[in-house]
Design a protein around this motif. Structure first.
Motif, mmCIF file in Angstrom:
data_model
loop_
_atom_site.group_PDB
_atom_site.id
_atom_site.type_symbol
_atom_site.label_atom_id
_atom_site.label_comp_id
_atom_site.label_asym_id
_atom_site.label_seq_id
_atom_site.Cartn_x
_atom_site.Cartn_y
_atom_site.Cartn_z
ATOM 1 N N PRO A 16 0.443 3.404 -3.688
ATOM 2 C CA PRO A 16 -0.846 3.813 -3.122
ATOM 3 C C PRO A 16 -1.969 3.925 -4.150
ATOM 4 O O PRO A 16 -3.123 3.638 -3.836
ATOM 5 C CB PRO A 16 -0.553 5.168 -2.483
ATOM 6 C CG PRO A 16 0.707 5.638 -3.106
ATOM 7 C CD PRO A 16 1.460 4.424 -3.534
ATOM 8 N N ASP A 17 -1.646 4.319 -5.373
ATOM 9 C CA ASP A 17 -2.688 4.465 -6.393
ATOM 10 C C ASP A 17 -3.245 3.114 -6.833
ATOM 11 O O ASP A 17 -4.434 2.988 -7.101
ATOM 12 C CB ASP A 17 -2.151 5.211 -7.614
ATOM 13 C CG ASP A 17 -1.778 6.644 -7.285
ATOM 14 O OD1 ASP A 17 -2.322 7.184 -6.287
ATOM 15 O OD2 ASP A 17 -0.938 7.217 -8.003
ATOM 16 N N SER A 19 -5.498 0.323 -3.944
ATOM 17 C CA SER A 19 -6.937 0.346 -3.667
ATOM 18 C C SER A 19 -7.760 -0.224 -4.822
ATOM 19 O O SER A 19 -8.969 -0.370 -4.697
ATOM 20 C CB SER A 19 -7.389 1.772 -3.364
ATOM 21 O OG SER A 19 -7.121 2.605 -4.476
ATOM 22 N N ARG A 50 0.835 -1.214 0.000
ATOM 23 C CA ARG A 50 0.000 0.000 0.000
ATOM 24 C C ARG A 50 0.865 1.257 0.000
ATOM 25 O O ARG A 50 0.559 2.227 -0.680
ATOM 26 C CB ARG A 50 -0.920 0.017 1.212
ATOM 27 C CG ARG A 50 -2.250 -0.578 0.950
ATOM 28 C CD ARG A 50 -3.202 -0.229 2.086
ATOM 29 N NE ARG A 50 -3.926 -1.417 2.469
ATOM 30 C CZ ARG A 50 -3.605 -2.256 3.428
ATOM 31 N NH1 ARG A 50 -2.575 -2.039 4.194
ATOM 32 N NH2 ARG A 50 -4.338 -3.302 3.669
ATOM 33 N N ASP A 51 1.931 1.238 0.789
ATOM 34 C CA ASP A 51 2.817 2.400 0.883
ATOM 35 C C ASP A 51 3.588 2.645 -0.419
ATOM 36 O O ASP A 51 3.761 3.783 -0.835
ATOM 37 C CB ASP A 51 3.819 2.231 2.024
ATOM 38 C CG ASP A 51 3.159 2.309 3.394
ATOM 39 O OD1 ASP A 51 2.003 2.783 3.480
ATOM 40 O OD2 ASP A 51 3.807 1.891 4.374
#
Length: 67
Positions: free
Chosen positions: A22-23, A26, A18-19
């Motif tokens: 990030p785009d 999700s 996720r870090d």
């Protein structure tokens, strides 16, 4: 090699993905998003199975105790 909790390891990998992306994290249609979902699902399932096994072990021990 030190014993490592696989549940925490999977959750750390999901957080790291996720870090880093990030785009994409999700979006479950992306490779990274799919990996994040897989890591989290695996961690949840392992934690659920551990709880169930502990409960089963307790029940077995209670059943073996003399009344």
């Amino acid at each position: 090699m030190q014993d490592e909790d696989i549940v925490e390891r999977l959750r750390r990998r999901a957080a790291k993905a996720r870090d880093r992306f990030p785009d994409q994290a999700s979006d479950p249609a992306s490779l990274v998003g799919n990996l994040v979902q897989d890591y989290e699902a695996a961690a949840d399932e392992i934690a659920r199975l551990r709880t169930a096994l502990k409960d089963l072990a307790r029940q077995s021990l209670r059943a073996m105790q003399p009344e």
